[in-house]
Scaffold this active site. Structure first.
Site, PDB file in Angstrom:
ATOM      1  N   LEU A  18       0.824  -1.213   0.000  1.00 23.09           N
ATOM      2  CA  LEU A  18       0.000   0.000   0.000  1.00 23.09           C
ATOM      3  C   LEU A  18       0.856   1.260   0.000  1.00 23.09           C
ATOM      4  O   LEU A  18       0.470   2.279  -0.588  1.00 23.09           O
ATOM      5  CB  LEU A  18      -0.952  -0.007   1.208  1.00 23.09           C
ATOM      6  CG  LEU A  18      -1.911  -1.204   1.274  1.00 23.09           C
ATOM      7  CD1 LEU A  18      -2.904  -1.031   2.424  1.00 23.09           C
ATOM      8  CD2 LEU A  18      -2.646  -1.407  -0.047  1.00 23.09           C
ATOM      9  N   ASP A  55      14.486   1.724  10.639  1.00 22.48           N
ATOM     10  CA  ASP A  55      13.688   0.770  11.411  1.00 22.48           C
ATOM     11  C   ASP A  55      12.796   1.581  12.348  1.00 22.48           C
ATOM     12  O   ASP A  55      13.276   2.522  13.004  1.00 22.48           O
ATOM     13  CB  ASP A  55      14.650  -0.123  12.210  1.00 22.48           C
ATOM     14  CG  ASP A  55      13.951  -1.291  12.886  1.00 22.48           C
ATOM     15  OD1 ASP A  55      12.743  -1.201  13.191  1.00 22.48           O
ATOM     16  OD2 ASP A  55      14.649  -2.306  13.126  1.00 22.48           O
ATOM     17  N   SER A  79       2.244  -6.550   9.083  1.00 20.63           N
ATOM     18  CA  SER A  79       0.936  -6.329   8.462  1.00 20.63           C
ATOM     19  C   SER A  79       0.082  -7.590   8.401  1.00 20.63           C
ATOM     20  O   SER A  79      -0.952  -7.593   7.734  1.00 20.63           O
ATOM     21  CB  SER A  79       1.134  -5.779   7.047  1.00 20.63           C
ATOM     22  OG  SER A  79       1.842  -6.714   6.261  1.00 20.63           O
ATOM     23  N   ASN A 115      -9.465  -4.059   9.949  1.00 21.50           N
ATOM     24  CA  ASN A 115     -10.706  -4.771  10.295  1.00 21.50           C
ATOM     25  C   ASN A 115     -10.441  -5.843  11.358  1.00 21.50           C
ATOM     26  O   ASN A 115     -11.379  -6.300  12.015  1.00 21.50           O
ATOM     27  CB  ASN A 115     -11.325  -5.389   9.038  1.00 21.50           C
ATOM     28  CG  ASN A 115     -10.522  -6.549   8.502  1.00 21.50           C
ATOM     29  OD1 ASN A 115     -10.742  -7.700   8.878  1.00 21.50           O
ATOM     30  ND2 ASN A 115      -9.556  -6.274   7.634  1.00 21.50           N
ATOM     31  N   TYR A 139      -1.992  -9.387  15.947  1.00 18.90           N
ATOM     32  CA  TYR A 139      -1.916  -8.295  14.967  1.00 18.90           C
ATOM     33  C   TYR A 139      -3.088  -7.322  15.162  1.00 18.90           C
ATOM     34  O   TYR A 139      -2.885  -6.108  15.294  1.00 18.90           O
ATOM     35  CB  TYR A 139      -1.919  -8.902  13.557  1.00 18.90           C
ATOM     36  CG  TYR A 139      -2.232  -7.928  12.453  1.00 18.90           C
ATOM     37  CD1 TYR A 139      -1.288  -6.988  12.032  1.00 18.90           C
ATOM     38  CD2 TYR A 139      -3.477  -7.936  11.819  1.00 18.90           C
ATOM     39  CE1 TYR A 139      -1.582  -6.090  11.015  1.00 18.90           C
ATOM     40  CE2 TYR A 139      -3.773  -7.048  10.804  1.00 18.90           C
ATOM     41  CZ  TYR A 139      -2.823  -6.130  10.410  1.00 18.90           C
ATOM     42  OH  TYR A 139      -3.116  -5.236   9.407  1.00 18.90           O
ATOM     43  N   SER A 169      -7.338  -4.473   1.031  1.00 28.33           N
ATOM     44  CA  SER A 169      -6.929  -3.575  -0.045  1.00 28.33           C
ATOM     45  C   SER A 169      -5.895  -4.277  -0.911  1.00 28.33           C
ATOM     46  O   SER A 169      -4.720  -4.392  -0.547  1.00 28.33           O
ATOM     47  CB  SER A 169      -6.386  -2.261   0.521  1.00 28.33           C
ATOM     48  OG  SER A 169      -6.412  -1.266  -0.469  1.00 28.33           O
ATOM     49  N   ARG A 177     -15.436 -13.452   1.018  1.00 22.43           N
ATOM     50  CA  ARG A 177     -15.389 -12.472   2.106  1.00 22.43           C
ATOM     51  C   ARG A 177     -15.055 -11.073   1.595  1.00 22.43           C
ATOM     52  O   ARG A 177     -15.587 -10.069   2.064  1.00 22.43           O
ATOM     53  CB  ARG A 177     -14.350 -12.928   3.143  1.00 22.43           C
ATOM     54  CG  ARG A 177     -14.089 -11.910   4.244  1.00 22.43           C
ATOM     55  CD  ARG A 177     -13.126 -12.456   5.290  1.00 22.43           C
ATOM     56  NE  ARG A 177     -12.763 -11.438   6.258  1.00 22.43           N
ATOM     57  CZ  ARG A 177     -11.740 -10.600   6.129  1.00 22.43           C
ATOM     58  NH1 ARG A 177     -10.948 -10.664   5.061  1.00 22.43           N
ATOM     59  NH2 ARG A 177     -11.498  -9.700   7.051  1.00 22.43           N
TER      60      ARG A 177
HETATM   61  N1  LIG Z   1      -3.420  -4.553   2.593  1.00 24.72           N
HETATM   62  C1  LIG Z   1      -4.499  -4.663   3.356  1.00 24.72           C
HETATM   63  O1  LIG Z   1      -5.536  -5.177   2.914  1.00 24.72           O
HETATM   64  C2  LIG Z   1      -4.488  -4.164   4.777  1.00 24.72           C
HETATM   65  C3  LIG Z   1      -5.610  -4.420   5.575  1.00 24.72           C
HETATM   66  C4  LIG Z   1      -5.640  -3.900   6.891  1.00 24.72           C
HETATM   67  C5  LIG Z   1      -4.572  -3.140   7.348  1.00 24.72           C
HETATM   68  N2  LIG Z   1      -3.484  -2.936   6.548  1.00 24.72           N
HETATM   69  C6  LIG Z   1      -2.350  -2.167   7.092  1.00 24.72           C
HETATM   70  O2  LIG Z   1      -1.861  -1.270   6.120  1.00 24.72           O
HETATM   71  C7  LIG Z   1      -0.446  -1.152   6.237  1.00 24.72           C
HETATM   72  C8  LIG Z   1       0.202  -1.487   4.895  1.00 24.72           C
HETATM   73  O3  LIG Z   1      -0.199  -2.776   4.512  1.00 24.72           O
HETATM   74  P1  LIG Z   1       0.512  -3.532   3.301  1.00 24.72           P
HETATM   75  O4  LIG Z   1      -0.467  -4.505   2.776  1.00 24.72           O
HETATM   76  O5  LIG Z   1       1.126  -2.541   2.390  1.00 24.72           O
HETATM   77  O6  LIG Z   1       1.635  -4.345   4.089  1.00 24.72           O
HETATM   78  P2  LIG Z   1       3.158  -4.631   3.703  1.00 24.72           P
HETATM   79  O7  LIG Z   1       3.612  -5.722   4.598  1.00 24.72           O
HETATM   80  O8  LIG Z   1       3.291  -4.821   2.236  1.00 24.72           O
HETATM   81  O9  LIG Z   1       3.895  -3.258   4.117  1.00 24.72           O
HETATM   82  C9  LIG Z   1       4.349  -3.004   5.413  1.00 24.72           C
HETATM   83  C10 LIG Z   1       5.728  -2.366   5.304  1.00 24.72           C
HETATM   84  O10 LIG Z   1       6.204  -2.099   6.628  1.00 24.72           O
HETATM   85  C11 LIG Z   1       7.597  -2.327   6.607  1.00 24.72           C
HETATM   86  N3  LIG Z   1       8.098  -2.621   7.953  1.00 24.72           N
HETATM   87  C12 LIG Z   1       7.898  -3.759   8.686  1.00 24.72           C
HETATM   88  N4  LIG Z   1       8.565  -3.701   9.844  1.00 24.72           N
HETATM   89  C13 LIG Z   1       9.209  -2.506   9.858  1.00 24.72           C
HETATM   90  C14 LIG Z   1      10.074  -1.880  10.775  1.00 24.72           C
HETATM   91  N5  LIG Z   1      10.423  -2.477  11.928  1.00 24.72           N
HETATM   92  N6  LIG Z   1      10.551  -0.662  10.486  1.00 24.72           N
HETATM   93  C15 LIG Z   1      10.216  -0.046   9.320  1.00 24.72           C
HETATM   94  N7  LIG Z   1       9.397  -0.588   8.389  1.00 24.72           N
HETATM   95  C16 LIG Z   1       8.912  -1.812   8.662  1.00 24.72           C
HETATM   96  C17 LIG Z   1       7.806  -3.511   5.692  1.00 24.72           C
HETATM   97  O11 LIG Z   1       9.138  -3.567   5.189  1.00 24.72           O
HETATM   98  C18 LIG Z   1       6.755  -3.261   4.610  1.00 24.72           C
HETATM   99  O12 LIG Z   1       7.317  -2.612   3.498  1.00 24.72           O
HETATM  100  C19 LIG Z   1      -0.024  -2.090   7.360  1.00 24.72           C
HETATM  101  O13 LIG Z   1       0.105  -1.353   8.562  1.00 24.72           O
HETATM  102  C20 LIG Z   1      -1.175  -3.064   7.462  1.00 24.72           C
HETATM  103  O14 LIG Z   1      -1.290  -3.592   8.769  1.00 24.72           O
HETATM  104  C21 LIG Z   1      -3.420  -3.439   5.278  1.00 24.72           C
END
Ligand SMILES: NC(=O)c1ccc[n+]([C@@H]2O[C@H](COP(=O)([O-])OP(=O)(O)OC[C@H]3O[C@@H](n4cnc5c(N)ncnc54)[C@H](O)[C@@H]3O)[C@@H](O)[C@H]2O)c1
Length: 275
Positions: A18, A55, A79, A115, A139, A169, A177
């Site tokens: 995202l 980090d 995530s 969610n 989580y 997303s 679902r």
């Molecule tokens: N994609 C979805 O449907 C969805 C649904 C609900 C919530 N979310 C939330 O949206 C956000 C983005 O989701 P996504 O699908 O792009 O996930 P993703 O895992 O692709 O992206 C998360 C990013 O966070 C980075 N990260 C992890 N640990 C880290 C750290 N210690 N320091 C710095 N960076 C770190 C990872 O390298 C990764 O690039 C997340 O917080 C996720 O929980 C996503």
């Protein structure tokens, strides 16, 4: 109101799925983006963007990155469902660093909540944003903690937050679902833009789902105050996805789906929630 934020915007998780979507879209709109992630940024950088590898555990690095920013769009961290010990660092301690930076900069936080904060509510119910958290794992629990941290920083320090409880997303929905929980990339981008640009938000909660006919689970959030309404829909996928369900009664009963059955030791689900 301008379509460009007055100050730079810090985006964490920029190298994630995202984060890359947001970078591409907001960068193309001319936003000044400060991108960060623990992983390298894999795409060409938009014109007004810079990337710093960091980090979330490094509180000093986060403070420096946030200097001069008006908003922190916080999408970094773990995530998916993982063991507690893997979640604590990025999602609890890292989040604290984000809020401390926001406090110092008087910046707003747009938090990628989930969610899975309410995953153990029955799909047969319809819940409001103010209804109780029912996390479906460590989580989801960390995301509920994030929302509560945002409320603490609002009451104590006046730090504003928008909590976006993202459904699913992805480029497109892939199971039944998601006919309910799907949030298109374009709807997400518009929502994040409104969350940053709206003049005052206090602490707002928005259900992150597109205009899906099957979305009967979630109601009563703060979207109107943000001027956001979804424009896309999963409905066009109904014919191909309606039968795509699991044979697991826990997964199919609750809003959180497959996350609910991870490490589920109850045997069969109770007759009613709370039983
Ligand atoms: N994609 C979805 O449907 C969805 C649904 C609900 C919530 N979310 C939330 O949206 C956000 C983005 O989701 P996504 O699908 O792009 O996930 P993703 O895992 O692709 O992206 C998360 C990013 O966070 C980075 N990260 C992890 N640990 C880290 C750290 N210690 N320091 C710095 N960076 C770190 C990872 O390298 C990764 O690039 C997340 O917080 C996720 O929980 C996503």
């Amino acid at each position: 109101m301008s379509d460009l934020p007055a100050k730079p915007v810090l985006l964490t998780g920029a190298s994630g799925a995202l984060g890359r979507v947001l970078t591409r879209a907001l960068g193309a709109s001319g936003w000044v983006l400060r991108l960060t992630d623990i992983a390298p940024f894999p795409d060409p950088l938009p014109n007004a963007a810079s990337f710093t590898r960091a980090d979330l555990a490094d509180g000093v690095a986060i403070l420096r990155l946030a200097e001069g920013c008006g908003a922190i769009v916080h999408f970094g961290g773990v995530s998916v469902e993982r063991p507690f010990e893997e979640i604590v660092g990025p999602n609890l301690r890292g989040l604290y660093h984000i809020y401390e930076a926001a406090r110092r900069e008087r910046a707003r936080v747009i938090f990628a909540s989930s969610n899975h904060t309410v995953g153990f509510h029955d799909r047969a119910a319809t819940i409001a944003a103010a209804d109780p958290f029912m996390p479906d794992g460590y989580y989801g629990l960390s995301k509920a903690y994030g929302e509560m941290m945002g409320r603490l920083y609002w009451m104590k320090h006046g730090v504003e937050s928008v909590f976006v409880r993202i459904g699913s997303s992805l480029p497109e929905p892939v199971n039944a679902r998601m006919l309910a929980s799907y949030l298109s990339y374009d709807d997400l981008v518009r929502l994040v833009a409104r969350a940053v640009l709206t003049e005052t938000v206090g602490t707002s909660v928005v259900w992150g789902a597109s205009e899906n006919r099957a979305m009967t689970w979630w109601r009563d959030d703060d979207r109107a105050a943000l001027g956001w309404a979804p424009r896309d829909s999963a409905d066009g996928f109904a014919a191909q996805l309606t039968g795509r369900i699991s044979d697991d009664p826990v997964e199919e009963r609750y809003m959180g789906g497959a996350y609910c059955r991870i490490d589920y030791t109850r045997g069969s689900p109770p007759a009613a929630t709370g039983g």
